[in-house]
Design an enzyme around this catalytic site. Structure first.
Site, PDB file in Angstrom:
ATOM      1  N   ASP A 384       0.855  -1.195   0.000  1.00  0.00           N
ATOM      2  CA  ASP A 384       0.000   0.000   0.000  1.00  0.00           C
ATOM      3  C   ASP A 384       0.886   1.239   0.000  1.00  0.00           C
ATOM      4  O   ASP A 384       1.838   1.345   0.782  1.00  0.00           O
ATOM      5  CB  ASP A 384      -0.919  -0.011   1.219  1.00  0.00           C
ATOM      6  N   LEU A 385       0.593   2.185  -0.922  1.00  0.00           N
ATOM      7  CA  LEU A 385       1.353   3.439  -0.968  1.00  0.00           C
ATOM      8  C   LEU A 385       0.879   4.357   0.156  1.00  0.00           C
ATOM      9  O   LEU A 385      -0.323   4.645   0.275  1.00  0.00           O
ATOM     10  CB  LEU A 385       1.143   4.127  -2.319  1.00  0.00           C
ATOM     11  N   ASP A 427      -4.427   2.458  -4.650  1.00  0.00           N
ATOM     12  CA  ASP A 427      -2.988   2.561  -4.401  1.00  0.00           C
ATOM     13  C   ASP A 427      -2.441   1.276  -3.814  1.00  0.00           C
ATOM     14  O   ASP A 427      -1.467   1.281  -3.072  1.00  0.00           O
ATOM     15  CB  ASP A 427      -2.686   3.745  -3.468  1.00  0.00           C
TER      16      ASP A 427
END
Length: 775
Positions: A384-385, A427
């Site tokens: 996950d960004l 994301d």
């Protein structure tokens, strides 16, 4: 000289003496008919016509379709056509045979070659039969011996022609001859010759009540017509076979893709047209060839080209139509498959990054879970960004889209193409790590991937470093539901994000590991070992020379009632980390030798059982005394311990001494997996061993002459030092042929048998004994 000539030139050079012999035989026949006119021109002309008619009747006497074919026209010589000499009748017979061959083959050279070879054999037939008749040998028996002589000469000539034509190809030796089929042909010819002779000399005079009555011309022509009718029936069966082959191809071709489609197309062409010369190439057919355009890749056109048939016969219109039909079916199958692939790609691809989407990821994860090799684990990295929403709000959505594309490119590059990468959310990305044998190996890959993502980049004129939170879940066994991996990895990723918000993880990218799954599997493995629940599977090791099993390799297995099978590498790695490896190994050795006792009761020739050990386990401080005592307790069996070649880099003088003590106690030592990873020549020289086991990676491209030469060199090394060499990974008969050619004597692999449980191995031995290949 032959090696410098093409196949057609070699064929012509080989045929030349027989062509000359045919010309001499026919020329002498014509001269003799003029110089010594026969008593009955009707009989002479009838014989020529009968041989021309019967010449189309050929029978297949090989183990594989198409070669060799033998003719039956020799029966027409059961009655000499002239009073001049029995051998002179062959010259007249050769005229009729040449006529039939010119019609059948439509190739003057081939027609004269076949006539010459048959004439040579026919002289032997007449000479043997005449000589035995003079000696008073029973006529049917003399015809049997004469027929054997005829076909022996003819088949030797045909085998020699095929060897010259196909040199250095394999597969045309005397082994291709089916003795039962050849025996049937000899019986048919000798019986027909006996009947023709009996009707002419006994039956007709008895029916006519005239000892001098003869209907020789009628009998010869009738026999020829019978052969012609049978020949037409065989030709009808051949047409039916060709149509069946095309129907089978229509069923099979739509279900194979890529290289398999091309290989299947060529295999079908070989079987239907009965040739060994089928190629896919960029140029069309040349003289003496047939072919058709085929498109197996979008925008690419090739030609399916078929060379000479193995029986030397010319291609018929049916052959050309069959090849054209096959090519069209393959092209249509490829077109349909490409359209389906294109639709699936659009449905399963994220349009922004070009990565697979969530649907494709679910399919890939299920496939990795269900179809992975037994010894491989699966890891799932959930990424996950961090602060992605803030980035979009600050720089705008185009900047966010550019960051997603950069991360996608870095993920694909870092995975090396071997792992599955997908975008599963705004994301969020996932990587399926396959082919991993331990959690530690999966963690190393995960760290490398996260480091690649986190490299600095410039976005909208600003320098930045992507920061991600990632969770890693690893499974060493087949999951009942692959979704549990997703849940574990996602939960671990969220824990990392929560820790980051609390300030515990700092501002750099972090990979968290799902500890719940790892500790649970450790408990299962420990309980299985302490409760002695491990089972074994046994894979045969065979002698290629005599096709017999002489040993089995014992492989540890464990299937948990809830989790399913746990891969052997993971089982061993966890046992080692839990301090239970020696206990596991002792159980394996004891069960393996107990099983070997039972195998030997069924098949006394099976005297060897191999088990896998870690190098340091052979020391006196660990399992050395146990191995020696266990082996000594069963002097009728040979215990072989397989030591992984990679572990030999840590071989010390003390361990070498321990290995020599094992050998003195009668234990066989095998150097396992030679050729994998970074194998060294030093291991061959310094390691005490009796058997060298070659890793499957050294035979993965046997078309490479360097690989063949290396295998041949290793076999020579083993032979010179009195070591046995066993090649692992043999999966099909073509590999066996190559190993035989290279001098390899022992092998192991799925072609000879997959690892089976004790009960199934016992069943195999009861049913098939030590037979290496079970069909």
């Amino acid at each position: 000289m032959f090696t410098r000539m093409g196949a057609t030139q070699r064929d012509s050079a080989f045929a030349a003496p027989f062509v000359a012999f045919a010309l001499a035989t026919i020329g002498y026949g014509i001269f003799g008919l003029i110089a010594w006119p026969p008593h009955s021109w009707t009989l002479v002309l009838t014989l020529i016509a009968a041989v021309s008619i019967a010449g189309s009747f050929q029978m297949h006497v090989g183990r594989t379709p198409g070669f060799p074919l033998v003719g039956m026209a020799i029966t027409m010589l059961a009655i000499p056509p002239t009073e001049h000499s029995p051998l002179f009748g062959v010259c007249i017979w050769a005229i009729g045979l040449l006529v039939s061959q010119l019609v059948l083959r439509r190739d003057v050279l081939q027609a004269f070659y076949v006539t010459g070879l048959n004439s040579l054999a026919a002289f032997a037939f007449v000479a043997i039969e005449s000589s035995l008749s003079v000696l008073g040998v029973w006529r049917p028996f003399s015809f049997v011996l004469a027929s054997i002589g005829f076909y022996a000469i003819f088949l030797l000539g045909e085998f020699a022609r095929q060897w010259v034509r196909n040199r250095p190809a394999r597969g045309f030796g005397l082994a291709t001859l089916s003795l039962p089929r050849a025996g049937v042909v000899v019986l048919i010819v000798s019986a027909s010759s006996t009947l023709i002779h009996a009707f002419d000399t006994t039956v007709i005079p008895w029916l006519e009540h005239d000892a001098g009555a003869r209907r020789t011309s009628f009998i010869v022509l009738l026999a020829a017509l019978i052969f012609y009718v049978i020949g037409q029936r065989i030709r009808y069966a051949e047409t039916e076979r060709r149509l069946t082959g095309i129907l089978d191809a229509a069923i099979e071709l739509p279900h194979v893709t890529g290289e398999s489609l091309a290989a299947t197309l060529q295999d079908r062409a070989r079987a239907i047209v009965q040739t060994n010369q089928v190629t896919l190439r960029s140029t069309g057919p040349g003289p003496g060839e047939i072919g058709s355009e085929v498109s197996l890749e979008p925008g690419t056109t090739q030609y399916l080209v078929v060379g000479r048939k193995v029986d030397g016969m010319p291609f018929s219109r049916d052959d050309a139509r069959a090849i054209n039909t096959l090519a069209n079916m393959a092209s249509e199958a490829a077109r349909a498959q490409n359209e389906v692939i294109s639709l699936e790609r659009r449905a399963n691809t994220d349009t922004l990054t070009g990565l697979p989407n969530y649907g494709a990821f679910q399919l890939a994860l299920d496939d990795a879970n269900e179809n992975r090799p037994y010894h491989d684990g699966v890891g799932l990295l959930f990424i996950d960004l961090d602060n992605f929403k803030h980035l979009n709000d600050t720089f705008g959505h185009p900047a966010g889209d550019e960051l997603l594309r950069v991360v996608a490119e870095r993920l694909q590059s870092a995975s090396g193409g071997g792992d599955f990468v997908a975008r599963v959310g705004g994301d969020e990305f996932v990587v399926i790590l396959t082919g991993k044998v331990s959690l530690e190996q999966a963690k190393e890959d995960a760290d490398r991937i996260i480091e690649a993502i986190s490299q600095p980049l410039t976005l909208e004129g600003s320098d930045m470093v992507p920061v991600v939170s990632a969770g890693l879940a690893y499974s060493s066994h087949r999951e009942l539901s692959a979704q549990t991996l997703v849940e574990d990895a996602d939960r671990t990723m969220l824990q990392v994000k929560r820790s980051r918000r609390k300030g515990e993880k700092g501002d750099s990218s972090v990979v968290g590991i799902s500890s719940h799954r790892s500790s649970r599997t450790n408990d299962i493995v420990a309980r299985a070992i302490r409760s002695n629940r491990l089972s074994l599977a046994f894979q045969p090791i065979v002698s290629i020379d005599d096709g017999q099993i002489w040993a089995f390799e014992a492989l540890v297995r464990y299937i948990d009632p809830e989790l399913g099978p746990i891969s052997p590498p993971s089982l061993v790695a966890r046992a080692k980390s839990l301090g239970l490896l020696n206990e596991l190994t002792m159980q394996v050795v004891t069960k393996a030798l107990t099983a070997a006792d039972e195998f030997q009761k069924l098949e006394p020739s099976i005297t060897c059982m191999t088990v896998n050990l870690e190098l340091n386990q052979i020391s006196d401080n660990e399992l050395g005394p146990f191995i020696r005592e266990t082996a000594s307790a069963r002097p009728h069996l040979s215990l072989c311990v397989e030591l992984n070649e990679r572990s030999m880099r840590s071989l010390t003088d003390g361990l070498r001494h321990d290995a020599e003590k094992l050998q003195q106690a009668g234990v066989i030592i095998a150097l396992d997996d030679y050729g994998s990873d970074d194998s060294s020549v030093g291991a061959l020289v310094r390691s005490p061993m009796d058997i060298l086991k070659i890793d499957r990676s050294l035979i993965d491209d046997l078309g490479d002459p360097r690989q063949r030469e290396f295998i041949k060199a290793l076999q020579g090394f083993g032979t010179n030092l009195n070591h046995q060499m066993v090649v692992e990974g043999i999966e099909h008969p073509e590999m066996v042929d190559i190993m035989t050619e290279l001098g390899v004597r022992n092998a192991q692999g799925y072609y000879y048998g997959r690892p089976l449980s004790f009960a199934l191995t016992m069943d195999r031995l009861k049913r098939h004994g030590t037979q290496a290949v079970v069909t």
